[in-house]
Design a protein around this motif. Structure first.
Motif, short mmCIF file in Angstrom:
data_model
loop_
_atom_site.label_atom_id
_atom_site.label_comp_id
_atom_site.label_asym_id
_atom_site.label_seq_id
_atom_site.Cartn_x
_atom_site.Cartn_y
_atom_site.Cartn_z
N ASP A 15 32.52 -16.67 18.68
CA ASP A 15 33.22 -15.84 19.67
C ASP A 15 33.20 -14.37 19.27
O ASP A 15 33.01 -13.49 20.11
CB ASP A 15 34.67 -16.31 19.84
N LEU A 16 33.38 -14.09 17.99
CA LEU A 16 33.36 -12.71 17.51
C LEU A 16 31.98 -12.10 17.72
O LEU A 16 31.86 -10.94 18.14
CB LEU A 16 33.76 -12.66 16.04
N HIS A 17 30.92 -12.86 17.43
CA HIS A 17 29.57 -12.33 17.61
C HIS A 17 29.34 -11.91 19.06
O HIS A 17 28.76 -10.85 19.33
CB HIS A 17 28.53 -13.37 17.21
N ARG A 18 29.78 -12.73 19.98
CA ARG A 18 29.58 -12.41 21.41
C ARG A 18 30.40 -11.20 21.82
O ARG A 18 29.93 -10.36 22.59
CB ARG A 18 29.89 -13.64 22.26
N LYS A 19 31.62 -11.09 21.29
CA LYS A 19 32.45 -9.91 21.59
C LYS A 19 31.81 -8.64 21.06
O LYS A 19 31.98 -7.55 21.64
CB LYS A 19 33.84 -10.09 20.99
N LEU A 20 31.08 -8.77 19.97
CA LEU A 20 30.41 -7.61 19.37
C LEU A 20 29.08 -7.30 20.03
O LEU A 20 28.39 -6.37 19.63
CB LEU A 20 30.20 -7.85 17.88
N GLY A 21 28.71 -8.10 21.04
CA GLY A 21 27.48 -7.82 21.81
C GLY A 21 26.22 -8.40 21.22
O GLY A 21 25.12 -7.93 21.53
N ALA A 22 26.34 -9.44 20.40
CA ALA A 22 25.16 -10.01 19.75
C ALA A 22 24.26 -10.71 20.76
O ALA A 22 24.73 -11.36 21.69
CB ALA A 22 25.59 -10.99 18.68
N LYS A 23 22.96 -10.60 20.54
CA LYS A 23 21.99 -11.42 21.24
C LYS A 23 21.81 -12.68 20.41
O LYS A 23 21.39 -12.62 19.25
CB LYS A 23 20.65 -10.70 21.38
N MET A 24 22.15 -13.83 20.98
CA MET A 24 22.14 -15.08 20.23
C MET A 24 20.82 -15.84 20.42
O MET A 24 20.28 -15.87 21.53
CB MET A 24 23.31 -15.97 20.65
N VAL A 25 20.33 -16.43 19.32
CA VAL A 25 19.09 -17.21 19.36
C VAL A 25 19.28 -18.47 18.52
O VAL A 25 20.10 -18.51 17.61
CB VAL A 25 17.89 -16.41 18.82
N PRO A 26 18.51 -19.54 18.80
CA PRO A 26 18.59 -20.73 17.95
C PRO A 26 17.82 -20.52 16.65
O PRO A 26 16.72 -19.97 16.65
CB PRO A 26 17.93 -21.82 18.81
N PHE A 27 18.41 -20.95 15.54
CA PHE A 27 17.77 -20.84 14.23
C PHE A 27 18.31 -21.94 13.34
O PHE A 27 19.53 -22.04 13.13
CB PHE A 27 18.03 -19.47 13.60
N MET A 32 22.56 -18.30 16.40
CA MET A 32 22.73 -17.21 15.44
C MET A 32 22.56 -15.85 16.12
O MET A 32 21.78 -15.72 17.07
CB MET A 32 21.68 -17.32 14.34
N PRO A 33 23.26 -14.83 15.63
CA PRO A 33 23.05 -13.48 16.16
C PRO A 33 21.73 -12.89 15.68
O PRO A 33 21.53 -12.74 14.47
CB PRO A 33 24.25 -12.69 15.62
N LEU A 34 20.83 -12.59 16.60
CA LEU A 34 19.56 -11.98 16.23
C LEU A 34 19.73 -10.49 15.96
O LEU A 34 19.22 -9.95 14.98
CB LEU A 34 18.53 -12.17 17.35
N GLN A 35 20.49 -9.82 16.84
CA GLN A 35 20.72 -8.39 16.69
C GLN A 35 21.92 -7.99 17.53
O GLN A 35 22.34 -8.71 18.43
CB GLN A 35 19.50 -7.58 17.13
N TYR A 36 22.46 -6.82 17.22
CA TYR A 36 23.59 -6.27 17.96
C TYR A 36 23.16 -4.99 18.68
O TYR A 36 23.19 -4.91 19.89
CB TYR A 36 24.76 -5.98 17.02
N GLU A 37 22.71 -4.00 17.93
CA GLU A 37 22.25 -2.75 18.56
C GLU A 37 20.76 -2.52 18.39
O GLU A 37 20.21 -1.58 18.95
CB GLU A 37 23.03 -1.56 18.00
N GLY A 38 20.09 -3.35 17.62
CA GLY A 38 18.66 -3.22 17.42
C GLY A 38 18.28 -3.47 15.98
O GLY A 38 18.99 -3.04 15.05
N ILE A 39 17.16 -4.14 15.77
CA ILE A 39 16.77 -4.56 14.42
C ILE A 39 16.53 -3.37 13.49
O ILE A 39 17.03 -3.35 12.36
CB ILE A 39 15.52 -5.46 14.49
N VAL A 40 15.81 -2.36 13.95
CA VAL A 40 15.50 -1.22 13.09
C VAL A 40 16.76 -0.45 12.74
O VAL A 40 16.99 -0.08 11.57
CB VAL A 40 14.45 -0.30 13.74
N ALA A 41 17.63 -0.21 13.73
CA ALA A 41 18.88 0.51 13.48
C ALA A 41 19.75 -0.25 12.48
O ALA A 41 20.36 0.35 11.58
CB ALA A 41 19.63 0.74 14.78
N GLU A 42 19.81 -1.56 12.62
CA GLU A 42 20.62 -2.37 11.71
C GLU A 42 20.02 -2.39 10.31
O GLU A 42 20.75 -2.31 9.31
CB GLU A 42 20.77 -3.78 12.28
N HIS A 43 18.71 -2.50 10.24
CA HIS A 43 18.00 -2.45 8.95
C HIS A 43 18.33 -1.14 8.22
O HIS A 43 18.70 -1.15 7.04
CB HIS A 43 16.50 -2.55 9.23
N GLU A 44 18.20 -0.04 8.90
CA GLU A 44 18.43 1.27 8.29
C GLU A 44 19.89 1.47 7.91
O GLU A 44 20.19 2.12 6.90
CB GLU A 44 17.95 2.37 9.23
#
Length: 367
Positions: A15-27, A32-44
């Motif tokens: 529920d928290l992941h969805r509230k935070l805007g996560a894109k969810m994928v099966p893993f 699982m949350p794949l990303q919130y604002e973007g993979i590169v931005a999160e990486h950096e």
């Protein structure tokens, strides 16, 4: 039926992941949350500050009994008899031919060993160990626990601001600590190459703790996408891609997981084959590759030395901190030397690549 993000098993913090805007994928059977604002931005952000990962899909196991250390040494090549309380050891669950069934973390606690295993293999790991552990040694999965990872150069300061004492804790050590009145287990470890911590917390308290951590301005939630790019830059293998029963620890370049005593004494599955490879060399090796240009090579891409196929890519992608595409691959030992010029076939084209040392980005562990 193929699982989707909606039909896969939810994490405790779904529920928290969805509230935070996560894109969810099966893993690995989980949503699982794949990303919130973007993979590169999160990486950096993780490289510069601190990121919070929900890794509750991982298996948390406890092994108990007076002969637990000896029993674990019959399954893995680590020195668990000599492992001191509060110390972690990276180890490998091996089959009888020396192939890697799983890679995992083993911690000695006061009265038991605590294991963290990969999500996709945890049921098979549990069954394998249950069959092979002797009478008097028990194993239990702790499904009542969640697992969080706080990674990045600001991680220690974040824990300190919450009242946790980690200033004297160094890499690959763990301890129970109290944060805001709750006792948790924390270890200075992770899967990004950055300084950071992994936190085992009761499921019932996980969301409260996650929110407290995320309230810190230095912390953002981070998804699977950045976790993969960070671990790739750190040269850390992913089970199911870079590690499998097909490969031995020598071929995978992770013989550091075999302690000096165990190399001499053996007594673990596949010890004869592995010790022979240590002495004589393996026919294939896992290497790091840096590609020319901007086009990445993905898992399964063929690697060539001249016109002859020499191996295959097991992990690959664009590395934000490197500014270039990188990959890991298994290649013939003759082509595994740093500086060797190779080519990788991507969409019918052969891209120039060079064998380079790993990690691609220097580890920043606090030792």
């Amino acid at each position: 039926m193929t699982k989707t993000a909606d039909t896969a098993k939810p994490l405790p913090l779904a529920d928290l992941h969805r509230k935070l805007g996560a894109k969810m994928v099966p893993f690995a059977g989980y949503s699982m949350p794949l990303q919130y604002e973007g993979i590169v931005a999160e990486h950096e952000w993780v490289r510069a500050h601190a990121g919070l990962f929900d890794v509750s899909h991982m298996g948390q196991l406890e092994v108990r009994g007076p002969d637990a250390a000896k029993a674990l040494e019959a399954l893995m090549p680590g020195d668990f008899i000599g492992l001191k309380e509060g110390r972690l050891r990276y180890s490998l669950l091996l089959d009888d031919n020396g192939g890697v069934i799983d890679d995992l973390m083993v911690t000695r606690r006061a009265d038991h060993f605590y294991l963290v295993v990969n999500a996709a293999t945890k049921k098979a790991d549990l069954a394998h160990m249950t069959r092979r552990l002797p009478d008097g040694v028990s194993i239990e999965e702790r499904s009542d626990l969640a697992l969080l990872a706080l990674q990045g150069p600001a991680a220690a300061d974040v824990i300190t601001r919450l009242g946790g004492e980690v200033s004297t804790m160094t890499f690959m050590r763990g301890s129970p600590i109290r944060i805001k009145g709750s006792e948790i287990w924390i270890s200075r470890s992770g899967y990004t190459g950055e300084d950071g911590f992994e936190i085992s917390v009761p499921v019932k308290k996980a969301e409260k703790l996650a929110k407290l951590i995320l309230d810190d301005k230095e912390v953002k939630p981070i998804g699977l996408g950045a976790r993969d790019t960070l671990r790739l830059e750190a040269g850390l293998p992913l089970y199911g891609q870079d590690l499998s029963p097909v490969s031995t620890p020598v071929e995978a370049g992770i013989t550091f997981a075999i302690s000096k005593r165990r190399k001499m004494e053996g007594g673990f599955p596949g010890d004869e084959r592995i010790r022979r490879q240590i002495e004589d060399g393996a026919k294939v090796r896992r290497v790091g590759l840096k590609l020319e240009g901007k086009q990445p090579a993905r898992e399964g891409a063929a690697v060539y030395s001249g016109d002859a196929k020499t191996g295959v890519v097991t992990s690959g992608g664009f590395a934000p901190s490197v500014g270039a595409p990188i990959a890991m691959a298994y290649v013939a030992a003759a082509d595994a030397k740093d500086g060797t010029e190779l080519k990788i076939e991507v969409r019918g084209k052969k891209l120039a690549a060079k064998v380079v040392p790993m990690p691609f980005v220097q580890h920043r562990y606090v030792r």
